[in-house]
Design an enzyme around this catalytic site. Structure first.
Site, PDB file in Angstrom:
ATOM      1  N   THR A   1       0.828  -1.317  -0.006  1.00 42.51           N
ATOM      2  CA  THR A   1      -0.051   0.010  -0.049  1.00 42.51           C
ATOM      3  C   THR A   1       0.811   1.385  -0.082  1.00 42.51           C
ATOM      4  O   THR A   1       2.060   1.242   0.377  1.00 42.51           O
ATOM      5  CB  THR A   1      -1.055  -0.042   1.158  1.00 42.51           C
ATOM      6  OG1 THR A   1      -1.524   1.460   1.151  1.00 42.51           O
ATOM      7  CG2 THR A   1       0.027  -0.335   2.447  1.00 42.51           C
ATOM      8  N   ASP A   2       0.207   2.221  -0.661  1.00 35.52           N
ATOM      9  CA  ASP A   2       0.948   3.693  -0.425  1.00 35.52           C
ATOM     10  C   ASP A   2       1.145   4.244   0.742  1.00 35.52           C
ATOM     11  O   ASP A   2       1.888   5.173   1.175  1.00 35.52           O
ATOM     12  CB  ASP A   2       0.489   4.759  -1.566  1.00 35.52           C
ATOM     13  CG  ASP A   2      -1.186   4.862  -1.131  1.00 35.52           C
ATOM     14  OD1 ASP A   2      -1.463   4.253  -0.217  1.00 35.52           O
ATOM     15  OD2 ASP A   2      -1.720   5.767  -1.586  1.00 35.52           O
ATOM     16  N   GLU A   3       0.526   3.656   1.865  1.00 31.81           N
ATOM     17  CA  GLU A   3       0.411   4.115   3.252  1.00 31.81           C
ATOM     18  C   GLU A   3       1.554   3.943   3.798  1.00 31.81           C
ATOM     19  O   GLU A   3       2.019   4.406   5.080  1.00 31.81           O
ATOM     20  CB  GLU A   3      -0.914   3.580   3.991  1.00 31.81           C
ATOM     21  CG  GLU A   3      -2.381   3.902   3.446  1.00 31.81           C
ATOM     22  CD  GLU A   3      -3.400   3.537   4.362  1.00 31.81           C
ATOM     23  OE1 GLU A   3      -3.162   3.693   5.659  1.00 31.81           O
ATOM     24  OE2 GLU A   3      -4.459   3.048   3.747  1.00 31.81           O
TER      25      GLU A   3
ATOM     26  N   LYS B   1       2.279  -3.354   7.476  1.00 26.79           N
ATOM     27  CA  LYS B   1       2.534  -3.477   5.736  1.00 26.79           C
ATOM     28  C   LYS B   1       3.942  -3.398   5.468  1.00 26.79           C
ATOM     29  O   LYS B   1       4.784  -3.777   4.589  1.00 26.79           O
ATOM     30  CB  LYS B   1       1.602  -2.704   4.921  1.00 26.79           C
ATOM     31  CG  LYS B   1       0.149  -3.254   5.112  1.00 26.79           C
ATOM     32  CD  LYS B   1      -0.054  -4.611   4.590  1.00 26.79           C
ATOM     33  CE  LYS B   1      -0.027  -4.562   3.162  1.00 26.79           C
ATOM     34  NZ  LYS B   1      -0.176  -5.827   2.483  1.00 26.79           N
TER      35      LYS B   1
ATOM     36  N   TYR C   1      -1.568  -0.545  11.062  1.00 23.53           N
ATOM     37  CA  TYR C   1      -1.710  -1.067   9.701  1.00 23.53           C
ATOM     38  C   TYR C   1      -0.793  -0.711   8.764  1.00 23.53           C
ATOM     39  O   TYR C   1      -0.213  -1.885   8.451  1.00 23.53           O
ATOM     40  CB  TYR C   1      -3.185  -0.556   8.973  1.00 23.53           C
ATOM     41  CG  TYR C   1      -3.205  -0.960   7.630  1.00 23.53           C
ATOM     42  CD1 TYR C   1      -3.105  -2.195   7.115  1.00 23.53           C
ATOM     43  CD2 TYR C   1      -3.211   0.300   6.577  1.00 23.53           C
ATOM     44  CE1 TYR C   1      -2.989  -2.383   5.745  1.00 23.53           C
ATOM     45  CE2 TYR C   1      -3.304   0.041   5.264  1.00 23.53           C
ATOM     46  CZ  TYR C   1      -2.977  -1.319   4.745  1.00 23.53           C
ATOM     47  OH  TYR C   1      -3.182  -1.528   3.700  1.00 23.53           O
TER      48      TYR C   1
END
Length: 339
Positions: free
Chosen positions: A125-127, A157, A153
Site C-alpha cells: 500500500t502507498d500508506e 504492511k 496497519y
C-alpha cells in the site's frame, strides 16, 4: 501456470481472480482465504464452478496448512493479498494486524523457499510512505520515498515489505512488491469510504466524514490495479518495488458530495465526526516506473469508474445487504456512533 492467490475472497483479491481467469483461461488459480470479516465467499460464486479454480479456507499464519497446500498444488507463483487492512481496526487492535500482515507473510515466503517458486508477489500500500502536505501538490510518492508509517496497519504492511526484500537478498527468493493508491469498484467491503457512503445514502442514513473531510486520496479503479499486478508478476524485475497510482486526487468530502449528487440525496446527510488518530492528510503516487518499464497506465477515468461502482451497488444489494447486519453493524456503531 499454477498461481496461489491469498486473500482472494476480499475486495481486490477477488477482482484479481476474475481478471486472471478471464485473461489467462489456461491458468489454474488456487484461492486461499481465512474468511475473516472482510472475506466473503459469495463474492467468488461466479468462478466456483470453473474447473481451473479451487478455493481453500486457510489462514496464512497456519504454517502446517500452508505447507500442505504447497505440497498439493506445487504453485509457480504466489500473489499475497491476504491482510488486515482497515486503519481504524488496527488502532483498536494492533496485534491481529501484526500476526496476519507480518507473520503470515513470513509463513508464505518460507513455504516458497521450501517448495520452490518462480515469483512471490507482495501486494502492499502507498500508506507505508506516510502522508504528504496538502500545500505541496508538486510532491508525490516514488519508490525511493522513505517509509514513514502513521498507523499500526501501515506499520505492519511496511514491516512485511521489508521482510519480503530481506528474503530476496538473504535467500534469493524471486520477489516483487506493488504499492497501490486507494482502490474502488465492485465487491468493496462496506466499511470503506465509497461503499459506505453509497449504502448509507440509499438508506437516507447519516454520512460520517472524519474531521472536515479535507484528506486527499489518489483513487484507482480496481480493474486497473489488477492489470498492473498481472504485468508485474509476468514482466516485472525481480527484487523491485512498483508504485501503482491513478493520478486522480480527490478530497474525501468531494467524494461524498459526488455520491450524494449521483443518488439525488441531500448533502445535509453529511455528518462530521471526530477525526481518526494520526490521520494521513494526502496520498499521491508517482507511477512513472511501472509506466516506463511495463507500459501500464490507468484506463478508467474516475467519472466513469464511480458511475460503474454506484450502479454495481444498486444492482447487487443481495451481495452487500447481508454484510451490513450482525458483526459489521456492531462495529459501525462502535466506530461512528459516539463521535
Amino acid at each position: 501456470m499454477n498461481i496461489i492467490v491469498t486473500g482472494g475472497a476480499g475486495f481486490i483479491g477477488s477482482n484479481f481472480i476474475f481478471h486472471m481467469l478471464k485473461e489467462h483461461p489456461d491458468y489454474r488459480i488456487v484461492c486461499l482465504d481465512a474468511l475473516t470479516y472482510a472475506g466473503n465467499l459469495s463474492t467468488l460464486e461466479p468462478v466456483m464452478s470453473n474447473p481451473n479454480f479451487r478455493f481453500v479456507k486457510l489462514d496464512i499464519c497456519d504454517r502446517e496448512g500452508v505447507y500442505k497446500l504447497f505440497e498439493e498444488e506445487h504453485p509457480d507463483m504466489v500473489v499475497n493479498f491476504a491482510a488486515e487492512s482497515h486503519v481504524d481496526r488496527s488502532i483498536e487492535n494492533p496485534e491481529v494486524f501484526l500476526n496476519t500482515n507480518i507473520i503470515g507473510t513470513a509463513t508464505l515466503m518460507d513455504a516458497c523457499r521450501k517448495y520452490g517458486i518462480k515469483r512471490y508477489h507482495q501486494v502492499s500500500t502507498d500508506e507505508v510512505y506516510g502522508d504528504l502536505p496538502l500545500d505541496r501538490p508538486d510532491l508525490f510518492f516514488t519508490e525511493e520515498t522513505p517509509i514513514h508509517t502513521s498507523s499500526p496497519y501501515s506499520s505492519s504492511k511496511a514491516g512485511a515489505d521489508l521482510l519480503v526484500l530481506a528474503y530476496h537478498r538473504t535467500y534469493g527468493l524471486p520477489v516483487t512488491i506493488s504499492r497501490c493508491s486507494n482502490n474502488y469498484g465492485p465487491y468493496h467491503f462496506p466499511e470503506k469510504l465509497i461503499p459506505l457512503m453509497i449504502i448509507n445514502c440509499l438508506h437516507d442514513k447519516p454520512l460520517p466524514v472524519y474531521g472536515e473531510g479535507l484528506n486527499v486520496r489518489d483513487w484507482l479503479y480496481v480493474e486497473d490495479h489488477c492489470r498492473a499486478i498481472d504485468l508485474i508478476i509476468h514482466n516485472g524485475r525481480v527484487g523491485e518495488v512498483y508504485n501503482v497510482g491513478g493520478h486522480n486526487e480527490m478530497k474525501n468530502i468531494d467524494i461524498v458530495k459526488l455520491i450524494c449528487k449521483a443518488l439525488d440525496k441531500p448533502e445535509s446527510l453529511i455528518t462530521h465526526v471526530t477525526d481518526r488518530k494520526g490521520h494521513d492528510m494526502r496520498y499521491a503516487i508517482d507511477p512513472t516506473k511501472i509506466h516506463n518499464e511495463l507500459g501500464w497506465l490507468p484506463e478508467t477515468k474516475f467519472a466513469d469508474g464511480i458511475k460503474k461502482t454506484i450502479q454495481w451497488y444498486l444492482d447487487n444489494e443481495d451481495w452487500w445487504q447481508p454484510i451490513i447486519s450482525g458483526e459489521y453493524q456492531n462495529y459501525y456503531e462502535e466506530m461512528y456512533g459516539n463521535r
